[in-house]
Design a protein around this motif. Structure first.
Motif, PDB file in Angstrom:
ATOM      1  N   GLU A 166       1.223   7.443   6.277  1.00 52.88           N
ATOM      2  CA  GLU A 166       2.158   6.500   5.671  1.00 52.88           C
ATOM      3  C   GLU A 166       3.402   6.298   6.534  1.00 52.88           C
ATOM      4  O   GLU A 166       3.807   7.185   7.261  1.00 52.88           O
ATOM      5  CB  GLU A 166       2.594   7.027   4.294  1.00 52.88           C
ATOM      6  N   HIS A 167       3.981   5.143   6.377  1.00 50.08           N
ATOM      7  CA  HIS A 167       5.274   4.785   6.995  1.00 50.08           C
ATOM      8  C   HIS A 167       5.455   5.350   8.399  1.00 50.08           C
ATOM      9  O   HIS A 167       6.327   6.154   8.643  1.00 50.08           O
ATOM     10  CB  HIS A 167       6.456   5.139   6.092  1.00 50.08           C
ATOM     11  N   ILE A 168       4.623   4.880   9.352  1.00 44.80           N
ATOM     12  CA  ILE A 168       4.718   5.425  10.718  1.00 44.80           C
ATOM     13  C   ILE A 168       5.994   4.935  11.410  1.00 44.80           C
ATOM     14  O   ILE A 168       6.458   3.816  11.196  1.00 44.80           O
ATOM     15  CB  ILE A 168       3.482   5.100  11.570  1.00 44.80           C
ATOM     16  N   VAL A 214      -0.667  10.328   3.329  1.00 45.57           N
ATOM     17  CA  VAL A 214       0.059  11.455   3.918  1.00 45.57           C
ATOM     18  C   VAL A 214       1.491  11.071   4.279  1.00 45.57           C
ATOM     19  O   VAL A 214       1.717  10.083   4.991  1.00 45.57           O
ATOM     20  CB  VAL A 214      -0.666  11.935   5.196  1.00 45.57           C
ATOM     21  N   HIS A 215       2.442  11.883   3.796  1.00 50.72           N
ATOM     22  CA  HIS A 215       3.796  11.853   4.376  1.00 50.72           C
ATOM     23  C   HIS A 215       3.735  12.773   5.591  1.00 50.72           C
ATOM     24  O   HIS A 215       3.712  13.998   5.441  1.00 50.72           O
ATOM     25  CB  HIS A 215       4.860  12.315   3.372  1.00 50.72           C
ATOM     26  N   GLY A 216       3.733  12.198   6.770  1.00 53.20           N
ATOM     27  CA  GLY A 216       3.425  12.966   7.975  1.00 53.20           C
ATOM     28  C   GLY A 216       4.629  13.523   8.692  1.00 53.20           C
ATOM     29  O   GLY A 216       4.967  13.066   9.783  1.00 53.20           O
ATOM     30  N   ALA A 237      -5.016  10.396  -3.333  1.00 57.88           N
ATOM     31  CA  ALA A 237      -4.104  11.518  -3.568  1.00 57.88           C
ATOM     32  C   ALA A 237      -3.099  11.552  -2.435  1.00 57.88           C
ATOM     33  O   ALA A 237      -3.390  11.124  -1.313  1.00 57.88           O
ATOM     34  CB  ALA A 237      -4.865  12.836  -3.629  1.00 57.88           C
ATOM     35  N   LYS A 238      -1.922  12.048  -2.757  1.00 58.74           N
ATOM     36  CA  LYS A 238      -0.822  12.017  -1.791  1.00 58.74           C
ATOM     37  C   LYS A 238      -0.457  13.420  -1.355  1.00 58.74           C
ATOM     38  O   LYS A 238      -0.213  14.289  -2.192  1.00 58.74           O
ATOM     39  CB  LYS A 238       0.387  11.361  -2.471  1.00 58.74           C
ATOM     40  N   LEU A 239      -0.396  13.612  -0.050  1.00 63.93           N
ATOM     41  CA  LEU A 239       0.037  14.886   0.511  1.00 63.93           C
ATOM     42  C   LEU A 239       1.512  14.805   0.893  1.00 63.93           C
ATOM     43  O   LEU A 239       1.878  14.052   1.799  1.00 63.93           O
ATOM     44  CB  LEU A 239      -0.797  15.226   1.753  1.00 63.93           C
ATOM     45  N   TYR A 240       2.338  15.560   0.166  1.00 66.88           N
ATOM     46  CA  TYR A 240       3.725  15.778   0.576  1.00 66.88           C
ATOM     47  C   TYR A 240       3.834  17.197   1.086  1.00 66.88           C
ATOM     48  O   TYR A 240       3.690  18.137   0.283  1.00 66.88           O
ATOM     49  CB  TYR A 240       4.690  15.626  -0.611  1.00 66.88           C
ATOM     50  N   PRO A 241       4.097  17.402   2.356  1.00 69.17           N
ATOM     51  CA  PRO A 241       4.449  18.758   2.762  1.00 69.17           C
ATOM     52  C   PRO A 241       5.685  19.185   1.951  1.00 69.17           C
ATOM     53  O   PRO A 241       6.641  18.414   1.841  1.00 69.17           O
ATOM     54  CB  PRO A 241       4.773  18.610   4.254  1.00 69.17           C
ATOM     55  N   CYS A 278      16.309   6.598   5.564  1.00 73.07           N
ATOM     56  CA  CYS A 278      15.081   6.871   4.826  1.00 73.07           C
ATOM     57  C   CYS A 278      14.346   7.955   5.595  1.00 73.07           C
ATOM     58  O   CYS A 278      14.752   8.350   6.682  1.00 73.07           O
ATOM     59  CB  CYS A 278      14.216   5.613   4.723  1.00 73.07           C
ATOM     60  N   LEU A 279      13.272   8.431   5.023  1.00 68.41           N
ATOM     61  CA  LEU A 279      12.416   9.385   5.716  1.00 68.41           C
ATOM     62  C   LEU A 279      11.018   8.810   5.855  1.00 68.41           C
ATOM     63  O   LEU A 279      10.544   8.157   4.918  1.00 68.41           O
ATOM     64  CB  LEU A 279      12.377  10.718   4.956  1.00 68.41           C
ATOM     65  N   PRO A 280      10.316   9.010   6.957  1.00 68.81           N
ATOM     66  CA  PRO A 280      10.876   9.568   8.184  1.00 68.81           C
ATOM     67  C   PRO A 280      12.018   8.690   8.706  1.00 68.81           C
ATOM     68  O   PRO A 280      11.960   7.472   8.609  1.00 68.81           O
ATOM     69  CB  PRO A 280       9.690   9.537   9.165  1.00 68.81           C
ATOM     70  N   TRP A 337       0.808  -1.230   0.000  1.00 69.34           N
ATOM     71  CA  TRP A 337       0.000   0.000   0.000  1.00 69.34           C
ATOM     72  C   TRP A 337       0.831   1.264   0.000  1.00 69.34           C
ATOM     73  O   TRP A 337       0.300   2.348   0.291  1.00 69.34           O
ATOM     74  CB  TRP A 337      -1.027  -0.046   1.154  1.00 69.34           C
ATOM     75  N   HIS A 338       2.131   1.147  -0.338  1.00 61.39           N
ATOM     76  CA  HIS A 338       2.982   2.352  -0.471  1.00 61.39           C
ATOM     77  C   HIS A 338       4.309   1.925  -1.102  1.00 61.39           C
ATOM     78  O   HIS A 338       5.148   1.315  -0.433  1.00 61.39           O
ATOM     79  CB  HIS A 338       3.246   2.981   0.907  1.00 61.39           C
ATOM     80  N   VAL A 339       4.490   2.270  -2.358  1.00 65.06           N
ATOM     81  CA  VAL A 339       5.764   1.910  -3.001  1.00 65.06           C
ATOM     82  C   VAL A 339       6.167   2.974  -4.024  1.00 65.06           C
ATOM     83  O   VAL A 339       5.321   3.643  -4.616  1.00 65.06           O
ATOM     84  CB  VAL A 339       5.671   0.527  -3.687  1.00 65.06           C
ATOM     85  N   ALA A 368       9.493  17.969   2.417  1.00 65.57           N
ATOM     86  CA  ALA A 368       9.614  16.963   3.481  1.00 65.57           C
ATOM     87  C   ALA A 368      10.485  15.781   3.097  1.00 65.57           C
ATOM     88  O   ALA A 368      11.096  15.157   3.957  1.00 65.57           O
ATOM     89  CB  ALA A 368       8.231  16.467   3.894  1.00 65.57           C
ATOM     90  N   THR A 369      10.543  15.442   1.784  1.00 61.95           N
ATOM     91  CA  THR A 369      11.214  14.203   1.406  1.00 61.95           C
ATOM     92  C   THR A 369      11.614  14.261  -0.068  1.00 61.95           C
ATOM     93  O   THR A 369      11.519  15.314  -0.702  1.00 61.95           O
ATOM     94  CB  THR A 369      10.303  12.992   1.732  1.00 61.95           C
ATOM     95  N   THR A 370      12.049  13.112  -0.614  1.00 60.30           N
ATOM     96  CA  THR A 370      12.500  13.035  -2.006  1.00 60.30           C
ATOM     97  C   THR A 370      11.431  13.574  -2.975  1.00 60.30           C
ATOM     98  O   THR A 370      10.272  13.160  -2.901  1.00 60.30           O
ATOM     99  CB  THR A 370      12.782  11.559  -2.356  1.00 60.30           C
TER     100      THR A 370
HETATM  101 ZN   LIG Z   1       7.162   9.561   2.575  1.00 60.54          ZN
END
Ligand SMILES: [Zn+2]
Ligand SMILES: NC(=O)N[C@@H](CC(=O)O)C(=O)O
Ligand SMILES: [Zn+2]
Length: 337
Positions: free
Chosen positions: A171-173, A133-135, A96-100, A216-218, A12-14, A103-105
């Motif tokens: 995502e990715h907690i 969400v990339h949180g 839909a994906k939220l990238y602040p 990696c992030l987080p 569910w996230h790649v 925040a990341t790549t």
């Molecule tokens: Zn992320």
């Protein structure tokens, strides 16, 4: 030998990347997973329906038969709610994906202030389109190890209150705060968990020297947080499910004076998760985590075929497809049968 057969899992996230890298990495994801939520942080990012359907076709060509990519739209400050809704309606975008922003790549085109997308989120809530969400906050005054916890307080908690019917995947907690927040949140909130955040704490970044392939992030956190994330993933709660965040970068881009964030874990993802669930004496919960909870949250049927794992040493080579895989040079305690 101990064997375990479960419904075929989904990722569910790649990050499948594009071009030559896509061709190298997609077969590894397709070998283990029936479907995957594909992240849109290409450069340029996937912000239009045409770009998303063309990208989907390239993934299908690279991954081969039997694998279904589920596409996501990259939210920007100016993305059009009508176009987003149309892409969802046409079956191009699942979420839909939220990238602040920052925040990341490849997040430079992300959202600079959450209020810029309030109208878009309102629309997503209305039409039943999920938000991934990339949180992490991007405020440079916030310690990098605290960015997820601060994001939950400042952004996510108010968002869940403002949009109570919007389905949100954190995502990715990586933290106890995230695990607790999601466990206590309404049923509209769920989380994905990566192999590395189940297996590594922040000591791994500095074990005998600087370890770019653990970056990696987080970023991986203290042991206390790893243990909380493990408890959540193996708890049996339907709010937690598999999302590898496999994020390949060329070796030279990782082993650099300013190395990229991302761990390429696709080649042995199920082996890693099986080991963790075995260590936690929760193998009976692996199928729900890997194959059932995700589809249920996304409103999809589980896959109908299955995969079999067996408990036997699974050595991991130093390189896979010219990249450094998660676990390189070591071994996992389960393997694909
Ligand atoms: Zn992320
Ligand atoms: N996880 C990572 O460290 N990197 C991801 C981006 C992301 O998921 O944040 C990437 O695209 O490289
Ligand atoms: Zn990711």
């Amino acid at each position: 030998m101990q064997r375990l057969t479960i419904r075929r899992p989904d990722d569910w996230h790649v990050h499948l990347r594009d071009g030559e890298m896509l061709e190298r990495v997609a077969p590894f994801t397709a070998r283990q997973f029936g479907r995957a939520i594909v992240m849109p942080n290409l450069s340029p990012p996937v912000t239009s329906i045409d770009a998303a359907s063309a990208y989907r076709a390239r993934i299908v060509a690279a991954a081969g038969e039997g694998f279904t990519p589920l596409m996501t739209a990259y939210l920007t400050d100016t993305i059009d709610a009508d176009a987003l809704a149309r892409g969802h309606d046409e079956g191009v975008w699942v979420a839909a994906k939220l990238y602040p922003a920052g925040a990341t790549t490849n997040s430079a085109s992300g959202v600079t202030d959450i209020s810029n997308v309030h109208a878009v989120l309102e629309r997503m809530q209305d039409i039943g389109m999920l938000l991934c969400v990339h949180g992490e906050v991007t405020d440079p005054d916030i310690d990098v190890f605290d960015r997820e916890a601060v994001f939950i307080d400042r952004i996510l908690e108010p968002l869940v209150r403002r949009f109570p019917a919007l389905r949100i995947v954190l995502e990715h907690i990586t933290t106890r705060q995230a695990a607790e927040f999601v466990a206590d949140a309404p049923d509209s909130v769920a989380a994905t968990v990566t192999p590395q955040h189940l297996m590594l704490n922040r000591n791994a970044l500095f074990q005998g020297g600087l370890r770019p392939h653990a970056y990696c992030l987080p970023v991986v956190k203290r042991e206390e947080h790893r243990l909380a994330v493990r408890r959540a993933a193996t708890s049996g709660s339907a709010k937690f499910f598999l999302g590898t965040d496999s994020a390949p970068h060329e070796v030279a881009a990782k082993e650099s004076s300013c190395g990229c964030a991302g761990i390429f874990n696709a080649p042995y993802a199920l082996e890693a998760y099986a080991q963790v669930f075995d260590e936690e004496e929760a193998l009976d919960r692996l199928e729900a985590f890997a194959s059932l909870n995700g589809p249920a949250f996304y409103g999809l049927e589980p896959n109908s075929d299955s995969v079999t794992l067996e408990k036997a040493a699974c050595p991991v080579p130093d390189r896979v497809a010219g990249l450094v895989p998660f676990g390189a040079g070591g071994e996992f305690s389960w393997r694909m049968a």
